[in-house]
Design a protein around this motif. Sequence first.
Motif, PDB file in Angstrom:
ATOM      1  N   LEU A  44     -23.372  15.210 -35.083  1.00 29.12           N
ATOM      2  CA  LEU A  44     -24.794  15.532 -35.125  1.00 29.12           C
ATOM      3  C   LEU A  44     -25.635  14.279 -35.298  1.00 29.12           C
ATOM      4  N   GLU A  45     -26.654  14.144 -34.467  1.00 25.04           N
ATOM      5  CA  GLU A  45     -27.529  12.969 -34.509  1.00 25.04           C
ATOM      6  C   GLU A  45     -28.270  12.856 -35.829  1.00 25.04           C
ATOM      7  N   LYS A  46     -28.733  13.995 -36.349  1.00 22.85           N
ATOM      8  CA  LYS A  46     -29.549  13.974 -37.564  1.00 22.85           C
ATOM      9  C   LYS A  46     -28.721  13.778 -38.834  1.00 22.85           C
ATOM     10  N   VAL A  47     -27.407  13.954 -38.732  1.00 21.99           N
ATOM     11  CA  VAL A  47     -26.534  13.779 -39.889  1.00 21.99           C
ATOM     12  C   VAL A  47     -25.316  12.968 -39.440  1.00 21.99           C
ATOM     13  N   PRO A  48     -25.470  11.656 -39.297  1.00 27.90           N
ATOM     14  CA  PRO A  48     -24.356  10.822 -38.849  1.00 27.90           C
ATOM     15  C   PRO A  48     -23.130  11.019 -39.746  1.00 27.90           C
ATOM     16  N   GLY A  49     -21.978  11.127 -39.114  1.00 20.41           N
ATOM     17  CA  GLY A  49     -20.740  11.365 -39.847  1.00 20.41           C
ATOM     18  C   GLY A  49     -20.379  12.830 -39.967  1.00 20.41           C
ATOM     19  N   LEU A  50     -21.293  13.731 -39.556  1.00 27.06           N
ATOM     20  CA  LEU A  50     -20.995  15.166 -39.572  1.00 27.06           C
ATOM     21  C   LEU A  50     -20.609  15.589 -38.160  1.00 27.06           C
ATOM     22  N   PHE A  51     -19.365  15.935 -37.997  1.00 25.13           N
ATOM     23  CA  PHE A  51     -18.839  16.366 -36.704  1.00 25.13           C
ATOM     24  C   PHE A  51     -18.705  17.880 -36.708  1.00 25.13           C
ATOM     25  N   VAL A  52     -19.077  18.495 -35.603  1.00 21.66           N
ATOM     26  CA  VAL A  52     -19.084  19.948 -35.508  1.00 21.66           C
ATOM     27  C   VAL A  52     -18.250  20.401 -34.323  1.00 21.66           C
ATOM     28  N   GLY A  64      -7.838  25.787 -30.741  1.00 24.64           N
ATOM     29  CA  GLY A  64      -7.816  24.979 -31.943  1.00 24.64           C
ATOM     30  C   GLY A  64      -7.033  23.683 -31.851  1.00 24.64           C
ATOM     31  N   PRO A  65      -5.778  23.706 -31.408  1.00 26.77           N
ATOM     32  CA  PRO A  65      -5.022  22.444 -31.364  1.00 26.77           C
ATOM     33  C   PRO A  65      -5.661  21.383 -30.462  1.00 26.77           C
ATOM     34  N   GLY A  66      -6.126  21.781 -29.298  1.00 31.63           N
ATOM     35  CA  GLY A  66      -6.762  20.833 -28.380  1.00 31.63           C
ATOM     36  C   GLY A  66      -8.075  20.324 -28.923  1.00 31.63           C
ATOM     37  N   VAL A  67      -8.863  21.218 -29.491  1.00 31.24           N
ATOM     38  CA  VAL A  67     -10.150  20.823 -30.055  1.00 31.24           C
ATOM     39  C   VAL A  67      -9.924  19.930 -31.272  1.00 31.24           C
ATOM     40  N   GLY A  68      -8.901  20.205 -32.051  1.00 29.71           N
ATOM     41  CA  GLY A  68      -8.581  19.353 -33.194  1.00 29.71           C
ATOM     42  C   GLY A  68      -8.277  17.932 -32.768  1.00 29.71           C
ATOM     43  N   LYS A  69      -7.530  17.790 -31.680  1.00 30.31           N
ATOM     44  CA  LYS A  69      -7.204  16.454 -31.141  1.00 30.31           C
ATOM     45  C   LYS A  69      -8.477  15.749 -30.666  1.00 30.31           C
ATOM     46  N   VAL A  70      -9.315  16.469 -29.936  1.00 32.69           N
ATOM     47  CA  VAL A  70     -10.570  15.885 -29.440  1.00 32.69           C
ATOM     48  C   VAL A  70     -11.457  15.465 -30.610  1.00 32.69           C
ATOM     49  N   LEU A  71     -11.581  16.320 -31.611  1.00 33.11           N
ATOM     50  CA  LEU A  71     -12.411  16.007 -32.767  1.00 33.11           C
ATOM     51  C   LEU A  71     -11.840  14.819 -33.546  1.00 33.11           C
ATOM     52  N   ALA A  72     -10.529  14.770 -33.691  1.00 36.01           N
ATOM     53  CA  ALA A  72      -9.899  13.628 -34.367  1.00 36.01           C
ATOM     54  C   ALA A  72     -10.191  12.331 -33.617  1.00 36.01           C
ATOM     55  N   ASP A  73     -10.109  12.375 -32.290  1.00 33.72           N
ATOM     56  CA  ASP A  73     -10.423  11.183 -31.492  1.00 33.72           C
ATOM     57  C   ASP A  73     -11.882  10.752 -31.680  1.00 33.72           C
ATOM     58  N   LEU A  74     -12.788  11.727 -31.711  1.00 35.80           N
ATOM     59  CA  LEU A  74     -14.200  11.398 -31.923  1.00 35.80           C
ATOM     60  C   LEU A  74     -14.407  10.729 -33.273  1.00 35.80           C
ATOM     61  N   ILE A  75     -13.736  11.237 -34.278  1.00 34.28           N
ATOM     62  CA  ILE A  75     -13.913  10.708 -35.631  1.00 34.28           C
ATOM     63  C   ILE A  75     -13.259   9.330 -35.766  1.00 34.28           C
ATOM     64  N   LYS A  77     -11.729   7.249 -33.207  1.00 33.30           N
ATOM     65  CA  LYS A  77     -11.981   6.272 -32.142  1.00 33.30           C
ATOM     66  C   LYS A  77     -13.450   6.158 -31.758  1.00 33.30           C
ATOM     67  N   GLY A  78     -14.246   7.168 -32.133  1.00 27.80           N
ATOM     68  CA  GLY A  78     -15.651   7.179 -31.739  1.00 27.80           C
ATOM     69  C   GLY A  78     -15.879   7.688 -30.332  1.00 27.80           C
ATOM     70  N   LYS A  79     -14.818   8.171 -29.690  1.00 25.53           N
ATOM     71  CA  LYS A  79     -14.924   8.711 -28.326  1.00 25.53           C
ATOM     72  C   LYS A  79     -13.737   9.613 -28.055  1.00 25.53           C
ATOM     73  N   SER A  80     -13.842  10.360 -26.967  1.00 21.01           N
ATOM     74  CA  SER A  80     -12.765  11.242 -26.536  1.00 21.01           C
ATOM     75  C   SER A  80     -12.376  10.888 -25.110  1.00 21.01           C
ATOM     76  N   ASP A  81     -11.162  11.215 -24.744  1.00 22.16           N
ATOM     77  CA  ASP A  81     -10.722  11.021 -23.357  1.00 22.16           C
ATOM     78  C   ASP A  81     -11.301  12.095 -22.439  1.00 22.16           C
ATOM     79  N   HIS A  82     -11.952  13.078 -23.016  1.00 17.30           N
ATOM     80  CA  HIS A  82     -12.526  14.198 -22.256  1.00 17.30           C
ATOM     81  C   HIS A  82     -14.042  14.051 -22.184  1.00 17.30           C
ATOM     82  N   ASP A  83     -14.617  14.484 -21.088  1.00 18.90           N
ATOM     83  CA  ASP A  83     -16.067  14.473 -20.924  1.00 18.90           C
ATOM     84  C   ASP A  83     -16.653  15.647 -21.709  1.00 18.90           C
ATOM     85  N   LEU A  84     -17.331  15.351 -22.789  1.00 19.81           N
ATOM     86  CA  LEU A  84     -17.893  16.390 -23.658  1.00 19.81           C
ATOM     87  C   LEU A  84     -19.396  16.563 -23.460  1.00 19.81           C
ATOM     88  N   THR A  85     -19.927  16.027 -22.397  1.00 23.05           N
ATOM     89  CA  THR A  85     -21.367  16.070 -22.146  1.00 23.05           C
ATOM     90  C   THR A  85     -21.917  17.494 -22.237  1.00 23.05           C
TER      91      THR A  85
END
Length: 92
Positions: A44-52, A64-75, A77-85
């Motif tokens: 979230l832009e308004k709360v940096p460090g809060l991932f949803v 859940g397992p796939g989203v957990g991996k994507v969320l872990a990568d975001l947290i 690495k700061g990015k994901s291998d998937h286009d989350l636009t």
Amino acid sequence: MEGLAKAVAAYAGEYPSARPLKIKRAWAGYIDYMPDELPVIDELEKVPGLFVAAGFHGNGFGMGPGVGKVLADLIVKGKSDHDLTALKARRF
């Protein structure tokens, strides 16, 4: 309970051989969903460090397992291998 009683009556009407039907227990909860029926996976832009990761409208358990991996990568690495636009919170 009124809605559940209607559902039981409709089921019994459709499948008379299933009678008598009795409700032993019931549970209710919320199913979260977004207006466009896509989840939000984002920091979230308004709360940096809060991932949803929310708004899966009942599909979150299977994803859940796939989203957990994507969320872990975001947290981590700061990015994901998937286009989350399409899943950004700021789309609303």
